[in-house]
Design a protein around this motif. Structure first.
Motif, short mmCIF file in Angstrom:
data_model
loop_
_atom_site.label_atom_id
_atom_site.label_comp_id
_atom_site.label_asym_id
_atom_site.label_seq_id
_atom_site.Cartn_x
_atom_site.Cartn_y
_atom_site.Cartn_z
N GLU A 38 26.10 68.40 -21.69
CA GLU A 38 25.13 68.29 -20.60
C GLU A 38 25.44 69.31 -19.51
O GLU A 38 26.55 69.84 -19.42
CB GLU A 38 25.18 66.87 -20.01
N GLN A 39 24.45 69.60 -18.69
CA GLN A 39 24.62 70.57 -17.61
C GLN A 39 25.64 70.02 -16.60
O GLN A 39 25.66 68.83 -16.28
CB GLN A 39 23.28 70.84 -16.93
N GLU B 235 25.95 75.09 -19.12
CA GLU B 235 24.81 74.55 -19.84
C GLU B 235 24.83 75.16 -21.23
O GLU B 235 25.76 75.93 -21.54
CB GLU B 235 23.50 74.85 -19.12
N GLU C 85 28.85 76.84 -13.42
CA GLU C 85 27.84 75.96 -14.01
C GLU C 85 27.86 76.11 -15.53
O GLU C 85 27.80 77.23 -16.05
CB GLU C 85 26.45 76.30 -13.48
#
Length: 346
Positions: A288-289, A261, A259
């Motif tokens: 963006e995430q 971020e 992930e």
């Protein structure tokens, strides 16, 4: 199925060389060592038995004497008598012709093979990817391997006099032998492509192999060009994090989740029965995430051979290919690309 293929062919030549040759009719090998030859001759003996004997002998000279059906080996205090087979029954050892298609340092070739070897499939029924694609032409050698789930690409400069690029699909077994020999040689490797075989000469040693049909997939189609989420990260740091988190990944998928971020790369895994694991790494990212899943072992295989201190990870869509590359100086002409297919996070 052919008993004499378990033998090694020994030829004592008038010029003071003992030539050693072996083949399984797919791969062939020939080498020579300096010897005092009192009488030229040739014979064949069981290769493994000869090897087991010689590696156990103390330092010193070894004498060879042949009679009608035996080869006598002797040192000052040790004697062996090995059964022989008619050398006329031994398959012909192939020879190359013409000029080499490429020449490069043995260390460079060994390094290239290490970077792609793990990606050659071992169990896929598609014969064309049971080996590595070698592209030789211009001033470069390119080696590519894939198992359908990941692809490793490596290109280095070489002396390649041919104007037309040549494409060879070298079987996995031959690639492994070339790695073993190149890693043990300090000079150059010369490569030939003739008679449907690849020949590699390293000093006194020569190995050749039959080639597979040149039906390798078009690897260029799977190399992503538009991945916009790009981070650079310490290779060892990422490797350690994935190893720690993968302890709690599912056994059959080895899925880890990445992930992105602001300023963070989060590596996590989830096991339905055993629990969860998560680790955060600091990265230079401000987009963006974004989340994507990969097979942890596929990533670790690459990180184990990438060799540079940092690697560049380029990601695109949620189910798009991931691209990993070593971070090198701008004047380094080496090219390495590793593409891995994503896994569904559901």
């Amino acid at each position: 199925t052919i008993p004499i293929l378990a033998n090694v062919l020994l030829t004592a030549r008038e010029d003071g060389r003992l030539v050693i040759a072996a083949t399984d009719q797919e791969i062939g090998f020939r080498s020579s060592v300096q010897a005092t030859v009192e009488k030229p001759g040739t014979t064949t003996v069981h290769a493994r038995r000869l090897h087991d004997i010689v590696r156990r002998l103390p330092p010193g000279n070894l004498g060879f004497r042949r009679d009608d059906s035996y080869l006598h080996l002797s040192t000052e205090r040790i004697r062996y008598k090995l059964a022989t087979q008619d050398p006329e029954q031994f398959p012909e050892i192939e020879t190359h012709e013409g000029k080499p298609v490429a020449t490069l340092p043995a260390g460079t070739l060994a390094d290239m093979i290490k970077r792609v070897m793990f990606a050659i499939t071992t169990d896929d029924p598609r014969y064309s990817i049971g080996g590595a694609l070698w592209e030789i032409g211009g001033s470069a050698l390119t080696i590519v391997a894939t198992d359908g789930h990941r692809l490793s690409y490596c290109q280095r400069e070489s002396q390649a006099p041919g104007k037309v690029a040549e494409k060879l699909v070298v079987p996995r077994k031959a690639v492994a032998e070339l790695l073993r020999l190149a890693a043990d040689h300090e000079g150059d490797v010369q490569l030939w492509n003739c008679k449907g075989k690849i020949f590699a000469v390293m000093g006194e040693r020569e190995v050749y192999s039959s080639l597979q049909e040149p039906k390798f997939p078009d690897y260029r189609r799977v190399i992503p060009e538009g991945n916009t989420r790009v981070i650079e990260i310490d290779r060892e740091q990422l490797k350690n994090a994935i190893e720690r988190v993968a302890v709690l990944s599912q056994e059959h998928t080895h899925l880890v989740k990445l992930e992105l971020e602001d300023g963070v790369l989060r590596v996590s895994s989830h096991h339905q029965q055993l629990g969860e694991a998560e680790e955060e790494l600091s990265v230079d990212y401000s987009g963006e995430q974004f989340a994507i899943g990969f097979n942890a072992q596929y990533i670790l295989d690459y990180l184990g051979v990438a060799s540079t201190a940092a690697i560049r990870l380029s990601l695109g869509e949620e189910m798009g290919q991931g691209l990993l590359q070593p971070v090198r100086d701008d004047d380094d002409g080496s090219q390495d690309k590793y593409i891995v297919m994503p896994m569904a996070l559901g």
